[in-house]
Design a protein around this motif. Sequence first.
Motif, PDB file in Angstrom:
ATOM      1  N   ILE A  10      42.905  22.740  61.103  1.00  0.00           N
ATOM      2  CA  ILE A  10      43.337  23.911  62.083  1.00  0.00           C
ATOM      3  C   ILE A  10      45.104  24.068  62.028  1.00  0.00           C
ATOM      4  O   ILE A  10      45.604  23.236  61.918  1.00  0.00           O
ATOM      5  N   THR A  11      45.339  25.408  61.921  1.00  0.00           N
ATOM      6  CA  THR A  11      46.734  25.705  61.935  1.00  0.00           C
ATOM      7  C   THR A  11      46.782  27.143  62.651  1.00  0.00           C
ATOM      8  O   THR A  11      45.902  27.542  63.112  1.00  0.00           O
ATOM      9  N   ASN A  12      48.090  27.502  62.745  1.00  0.00           N
ATOM     10  CA  ASN A  12      48.212  28.864  63.245  1.00  0.00           C
ATOM     11  C   ASN A  12      49.595  29.388  63.080  1.00  0.00           C
ATOM     12  O   ASN A  12      50.605  28.725  62.315  1.00  0.00           O
ATOM     13  N   ASP A  13      50.142  30.561  63.551  1.00  0.00           N
ATOM     14  CA  ASP A  13      51.443  30.886  63.321  1.00  0.00           C
ATOM     15  C   ASP A  13      52.199  31.020  64.560  1.00  0.00           C
ATOM     16  O   ASP A  13      53.272  31.301  64.615  1.00  0.00           O
ATOM     17  N   ASP A  14      51.656  30.630  65.826  1.00  0.00           N
ATOM     18  CA  ASP A  14      52.229  30.628  67.024  1.00  0.00           C
ATOM     19  C   ASP A  14      52.959  29.517  67.612  1.00  0.00           C
ATOM     20  O   ASP A  14      53.553  29.462  68.667  1.00  0.00           O
ATOM     21  N   SER A  15      52.729  28.386  66.806  1.00  0.00           N
ATOM     22  CA  SER A  15      53.269  27.114  66.875  1.00  0.00           C
ATOM     23  C   SER A  15      52.251  26.260  67.450  1.00  0.00           C
ATOM     24  O   SER A  15      51.367  26.361  68.124  1.00  0.00           O
ATOM     25  N   ILE A  16      52.530  25.018  67.477  1.00  0.00           N
ATOM     26  CA  ILE A  16      51.913  23.763  67.975  1.00  0.00           C
ATOM     27  C   ILE A  16      51.833  23.941  69.703  1.00  0.00           C
ATOM     28  O   ILE A  16      50.715  23.372  70.116  1.00  0.00           O
ATOM     29  N   ASN A  17      52.666  24.490  70.268  1.00  0.00           N
ATOM     30  CA  ASN A  17      52.901  24.704  71.553  1.00  0.00           C
ATOM     31  C   ASN A  17      51.922  25.824  72.141  1.00  0.00           C
ATOM     32  O   ASN A  17      51.677  25.819  73.417  1.00  0.00           O
ATOM     33  N   ALA A  18      51.546  26.748  71.323  1.00  0.00           N
ATOM     34  CA  ALA A  18      50.635  27.759  71.873  1.00  0.00           C
ATOM     35  C   ALA A  18      49.241  27.424  72.383  1.00  0.00           C
ATOM     36  O   ALA A  18      48.516  26.578  71.662  1.00  0.00           O
ATOM     37  N   PRO A  19      48.882  27.734  73.413  1.00  0.00           N
ATOM     38  CA  PRO A  19      47.604  27.468  74.043  1.00  0.00           C
ATOM     39  C   PRO A  19      46.305  27.885  73.015  1.00  0.00           C
ATOM     40  O   PRO A  19      45.353  26.993  72.948  1.00  0.00           O
ATOM     41  N   GLY A  20      46.381  28.943  72.149  1.00  0.00           N
ATOM     42  CA  GLY A  20      45.416  29.129  71.463  1.00  0.00           C
ATOM     43  C   GLY A  20      44.674  28.040  70.429  1.00  0.00           C
ATOM     44  O   GLY A  20      43.634  28.054  70.142  1.00  0.00           O
ATOM     45  N   ILE A  21      45.752  27.367  69.860  1.00  0.00           N
ATOM     46  CA  ILE A  21      45.385  26.415  68.959  1.00  0.00           C
ATOM     47  C   ILE A  21      44.627  25.129  69.429  1.00  0.00           C
ATOM     48  O   ILE A  21      43.834  24.797  68.869  1.00  0.00           O
TER      49      ILE A  21
END
Length: 257
Positions: A10-21
């Motif tokens: 799993i990854t994202n572009d909002d950062s590790i601190n984003a609730p969505g991930i």
Amino acid sequence: MENIRPLILITNDDSINAPGIHQLADCVRSLGDVYVVAPENPHSGQSAALTVGGPLRITELPSQTDGVRLFTVNGTPVDCVKLALHAIVPRIPDAVFSGINHGSNSGINVTYSGTMGAVLEACMQGIPAVGFSLLHHSLKADFSLSTAFVATIAAQVLAKGLPKGVCLNVNIPAKVIPEGIKVCRATTGHWTDEYKRYLDPMGVPFYWLTGHFVNEEPNAEDTDEYWLKCRYISVVPVSTDQTAKDAIKDLAERFDS
């Protein structure tokens, strides 16, 4: 023979601190062993950007959830996927899921999206991959209304895979329980008034990215924007091959020698 659980990256572009991930990891952790590898800082709108001028560093973080390991990378979403495959995960993942993004990636936004940049990278590596986005930019967005749908899509991809060279761009309406899921195409549109001009205290102008998306086909019932407005989750198949095959014959007649 030992039953090996699926491996999910799993990854994202909002950062590790984003609730969505963390919502996404929670949605799929019952489906397999989860490795979360996310940027240290937000990288929205960076598409398939790579870090080429400096070192990349991996940091493992403590996890409070069984079956989930957390890592950060001081780079882009694509860096996270490439470095995860190279140095973090113990084998090729059975699927890569990106998101859940805070904000839409429907229509032409797929071109700019760091969420989908990571998905396309995984797809080019031959891994089934899906990007999930909620049409709500707030870090306090409520994901609970759609998590069952996210889990269903993830389970289907893990069970049956995806066609070669095809990944999925999934967008989710906000603040409603979705009516269902529709597979469709991306809406044709464009951005206007993309930058706003300001003056700094010294009177020197600077510009801030803004803009308004113009849907060029608001009544087209086979598009993601249409179904999102109808409170459905849109699923758009995206290809890594950007060749305009329909144009080859005409252009060959003009340029081949």
